[in-house]
Enzyme design. Sequence first.
Site, mmCIF file in Angstrom:
data_model
loop_
_atom_site.group_PDB
_atom_site.id
_atom_site.type_symbol
_atom_site.label_atom_id
_atom_site.label_comp_id
_atom_site.label_asym_id
_atom_site.label_seq_id
_atom_site.Cartn_x
_atom_site.Cartn_y
_atom_site.Cartn_z
ATOM 1 N N ARG A 224 -32.699 105.133 18.060
ATOM 2 C CA ARG A 224 -33.252 105.350 16.710
ATOM 3 C C ARG A 224 -34.265 106.503 16.749
ATOM 4 O O ARG A 224 -34.330 107.326 15.857
ATOM 5 C CB ARG A 224 -33.960 104.091 16.171
ATOM 6 C CG ARG A 224 -33.169 102.785 16.149
ATOM 7 C CD ARG A 224 -32.234 102.710 14.970
ATOM 8 N NE ARG A 224 -31.148 103.649 15.062
ATOM 9 C CZ ARG A 224 -30.112 103.531 15.898
ATOM 10 N NH1 ARG A 224 -30.028 102.526 16.730
ATOM 11 N NH2 ARG A 224 -29.164 104.439 15.934
ATOM 12 N N ASN B 101 -40.767 101.361 6.462
ATOM 13 C CA ASN B 101 -39.936 102.161 7.357
ATOM 14 C C ASN B 101 -40.661 102.474 8.665
ATOM 15 O O ASN B 101 -41.873 102.635 8.690
ATOM 16 C CB ASN B 101 -39.518 103.466 6.673
ATOM 17 C CG ASN B 101 -38.579 103.201 5.517
ATOM 18 O OD1 ASN B 101 -38.030 102.113 5.412
ATOM 19 N ND2 ASN B 101 -38.395 104.189 4.654
ATOM 20 N N ASP C 183 -39.303 105.031 10.531
ATOM 21 C CA ASP C 183 -39.025 106.449 10.790
ATOM 22 C C ASP C 183 -40.302 107.240 10.461
ATOM 23 O O ASP C 183 -41.297 106.660 10.032
ATOM 24 C CB ASP C 183 -37.814 106.925 9.954
ATOM 25 C CG ASP C 183 -38.047 106.873 8.448
ATOM 26 O OD1 ASP C 183 -39.125 107.287 7.989
ATOM 27 O OD2 ASP C 183 -37.144 106.429 7.701
ATOM 28 N N HIS D 84 -44.858 98.218 9.152
ATOM 29 C CA HIS D 84 -43.978 97.681 10.201
ATOM 30 C C HIS D 84 -44.010 98.522 11.473
ATOM 31 O O HIS D 84 -43.124 98.413 12.310
ATOM 32 C CB HIS D 84 -42.544 97.554 9.670
ATOM 33 C CG HIS D 84 -42.380 96.451 8.666
ATOM 34 N ND1 HIS D 84 -41.279 96.311 7.867
ATOM 35 C CD2 HIS D 84 -43.187 95.410 8.348
ATOM 36 C CE1 HIS D 84 -41.424 95.232 7.082
ATOM 37 N NE2 HIS D 84 -42.574 94.693 7.357
ATOM 38 N N CYS E 77 -48.235 98.186 24.395
ATOM 39 C CA CYS E 77 -48.173 97.416 25.647
ATOM 40 C C CYS E 77 -48.348 95.938 25.315
ATOM 41 O O CYS E 77 -49.345 95.543 24.717
ATOM 42 C CB CYS E 77 -49.266 97.882 26.602
ATOM 43 S SG CYS E 77 -49.358 96.846 28.083
ATOM 44 N N GLY F 188 -36.290 101.693 -2.915
ATOM 45 C CA GLY F 188 -35.330 101.592 -1.807
ATOM 46 C C GLY F 188 -35.549 100.421 -0.880
ATOM 47 O O GLY F 188 -35.400 100.548 0.332
ATOM 48 N N ALA G 216 -32.507 107.455 -4.645
ATOM 49 C CA ALA G 216 -33.941 107.774 -4.610
ATOM 50 C C ALA G 216 -34.206 109.265 -4.826
ATOM 51 O O ALA G 216 -35.183 109.630 -5.484
ATOM 52 C CB ALA G 216 -34.525 107.320 -3.273
#
Length: 238
Positions: A55, A90, A92, A107, A115, A174, A218
Amino acid sequence: MKIVVLTGAGISAESGISTFRDNNGLWEQHRIEDVATPEAFQRNPKLVHTFYNARREQLDNQAIAPNAAHLALVELEKVLGDDFLLITQNVDDLHQRAGSKNLLAMHGSLRESLCSYCKHTGLVKSPLSTDTVCPACTKKGGMRPNIVWFNEMPYYLEEIYAALASCDIFISIGTSGNVYPAAGFVAIANEAKAHTIELNLEPSNQNSNFAEHHQGPATKLVPQWVEAFMRDRMQLKH
Ligand code: NAD
C-alpha cells in the site's frame, strides 16, 4: 462559520487507490480480519507487513496524486483558516500532499511506523519487516505500520468531539458510514445543530442522518460545493 469535514476512502478512489466496501468488503483482495486487526498481526506479521508495504509503495507510484476533491478542500481551508478542520479516516498521504494543514488522520498513516513495545512513532524509510529494529528501544519484531486497526482506539478523538460539538457545518465525503466511531460523527454534529451534508458516490449507511445529500464522484461534487460556498460567502460580504 466553522466547518468540519470527514473524508473516507472514496475521496481517494479517483486518484487510483481502492476503497474496500466497493470490493465486497475486501481491501485489495484481502479480508479485513487478515490484515487490519491486532490479532492478524500477531498471527501472521509477514502477511500484514507485505500488505502495508505494498500500500505504501503504491503511494510512491507517479500516477497516484491528489485529485480535484483533495485540492478543493485546501482552497476551503485557505479561506476559513482555523475555522476549518479536516478529519480523515484515510491512511494514504493525499490530503497532506495536496497541502491540507488543519488535518487529523484519525486512523494513522501508511508513512509512519509504530513500535508495539515502546510506542515510538517515526517515518518509514524502507519496507517494514519482522526484522526491523526500533530506533528508540532497539527491540526487534514489534515494528508495525502506524495504522489504527479494527478494535483499536482512533487518534485525536477528544479534539474531534470538541470540534463537532461547536461546528456550524459538517460534511462527510466518500465514506460508507460503516466504521465507528467515525460513522457516528453525523449524530454528534446533528446534536450540535450543525447543518449536515453527505457527498458520496452512493447513499451511505448514514445517509438518512444527513440534512442534505448529493450523489456523484468526489472530484465533481467537492469542487462544486466549495465553489458555491465561496460564492455565497462573497455575496454575504457585499
Ligand atoms: P469504504 O471503502 O468503506 O467506503 C467508501 C465509500 O466511498 C463508499 O460509500 C463509496 O460509495 C464511496 N465512493 C467510492 N468512490 C467514490 C468517489 N469517486 N467519490 C465519492 N465517493 C466514492 O471507506 P471508509 O468509509 O473510509 O472506511 C474504510 C476504512 O478503510 C477506513 O478506516 C480507512 O482507514 C481504510 N481504507 C483507507 C484507504 C485510503 O487511505 N485511501 C483505502 C481503503 C481503506
